[in-house]
Design a protein around this motif. Structure first.
Motif, PDB file in Angstrom:
ATOM      1  N   LEU A 131       0.891  -1.158   0.000  1.00 32.21           N
ATOM      2  CA  LEU A 131       0.000   0.000   0.000  1.00 32.21           C
ATOM      3  C   LEU A 131       0.923   1.200   0.000  1.00 32.21           C
ATOM      4  N   GLU A 132       0.845   2.027  -1.024  1.00 33.29           N
ATOM      5  CA  GLU A 132       1.730   3.194  -1.069  1.00 33.29           C
ATOM      6  C   GLU A 132       0.922   4.473  -0.965  1.00 33.29           C
ATOM      7  N   CYS A 133       1.310   5.305  -0.001  1.00 30.55           N
ATOM      8  CA  CYS A 133       0.621   6.579   0.175  1.00 30.55           C
ATOM      9  C   CYS A 133       1.064   7.529  -0.920  1.00 30.55           C
ATOM     10  N   LYS A 134       0.102   8.052  -1.668  1.00 29.58           N
ATOM     11  CA  LYS A 134       0.431   8.922  -2.795  1.00 29.58           C
ATOM     12  C   LYS A 134       0.925  10.273  -2.308  1.00 29.58           C
ATOM     13  N   TYR A 146      -2.396   2.243  -4.520  1.00 32.86           N
ATOM     14  CA  TYR A 146      -2.196   3.619  -4.082  1.00 32.86           C
ATOM     15  C   TYR A 146      -3.378   4.146  -3.292  1.00 32.86           C
ATOM     16  N   GLY A 147      -3.075   5.064  -2.394  1.00 35.82           N
ATOM     17  CA  GLY A 147      -4.123   5.650  -1.570  1.00 35.82           C
ATOM     18  C   GLY A 147      -3.503   6.612  -0.574  1.00 35.82           C
ATOM     19  N   THR A 148      -4.170   6.763   0.560  1.00 36.33           N
ATOM     20  CA  THR A 148      -3.709   7.720   1.564  1.00 36.33           C
ATOM     21  C   THR A 148      -3.580   7.051   2.918  1.00 36.33           C
ATOM     22  N   CYS A 149      -2.442   7.251   3.549  1.00 39.12           N
ATOM     23  CA  CYS A 149      -2.247   6.674   4.881  1.00 39.12           C
ATOM     24  C   CYS A 149      -2.898   7.585   5.920  1.00 39.12           C
TER      25      CYS A 149
END
Lengths: 123, 123
Positions: B77-80, B115-118
């Motif tokens: 999971l990578e925070c954009k 991708y998304g937001t942590c």
DNA sequence: ATAATTGCAAACACTTTGCATTTAT
DNA sequence: ATAAATGCAAAGTGTTTGCAATTAT
């Protein structure tokens, strides 16, 4: 504040009536006869993406595709070989993404298009 | 037949030891001091992708990233926003994709990075 | 020996940007 | 009136390609 310009109105209308995500160039093809510039379209798309009005994702070739964020949105399975699109009437990853949100405190950006291979192209 | 050249050996080694997907340029940064060309790296990456040895996907900026297809692969999971990566020890979409395969006769290409937001970046 | 691969430089395609002009408020 | 948006042309990037030279088989 955001001005409602001709470019912005038309881009919104076009995305609203499209049933699949469009590239900047798709929109330009429709709009260039109305004296609207590709760079202006890109700027609208960027502005609206930052505003959260538009969702941006990349197609399989890495080209940006855009959709208007609406309640009535759809997901597609697109065959990377024949480019046939299968429209889904539900979100296939909703549950999985809820779980990720709970377990990993991470909010996944859902994409509209999922790429793969359809059975006709699977030899 | 495929020749085992220096470029190909080194690209494979580098992808093997990387724990996240790499761009062509990431690989070039490591290899240019060994007199290996960026275009040669791209050609290796293309060839191996077509052979099914390498998986190609796009990062959030539309830039191609590559991984060696291995049994021991991971999802991230990578925070954009902050680009922090959360490594998962399971595939979050395995079940959903099985269902799609059964219901829609469509085989989804799994991506390694989501991708998304942590939570830290979610104000 | 010879078919495959590379290096190099040039071409490509999508996207971004600077600046003067125009337009919505 | 004035801050925001556009048009135009030029620049920026990641990626691809043609061709002669090189290399693995």
């Amino acid at each position: 504040m955001l001005k409602k310009t001709k470019t912005r109105k038309r881009v919104e209308e076009i995305l609203l009536s499209a049933d699949t995500p469009l590239t900047a160039n798709d929109i330009y093809t429709i709009l260039h006869q109305e004296q609207i510039t590709l760079s202006s379209i890109y700027r609208t798309l960027d502005t609206y993406t930052k505003e959260g009005i538009i969702a941006k994702e990349n197609n399989i070739d890495g080209i940006a595709i855009y959709t208007l964020k609406q309640d009535d949105h759809h997901h597609f399975l697109e065959c990377k070989n024949c480019h046939k699109k299968i429209k889904l009437d539900y979100c296939p990853y909703h549950q999985a993404n809820s779980k990720i949100k709970k377990n990993n405190a991470f909010e996944v950006d859902e994409t509209n298009v999922v790429y793969g291979t359809c059975k006709d192209c699977k030899k």
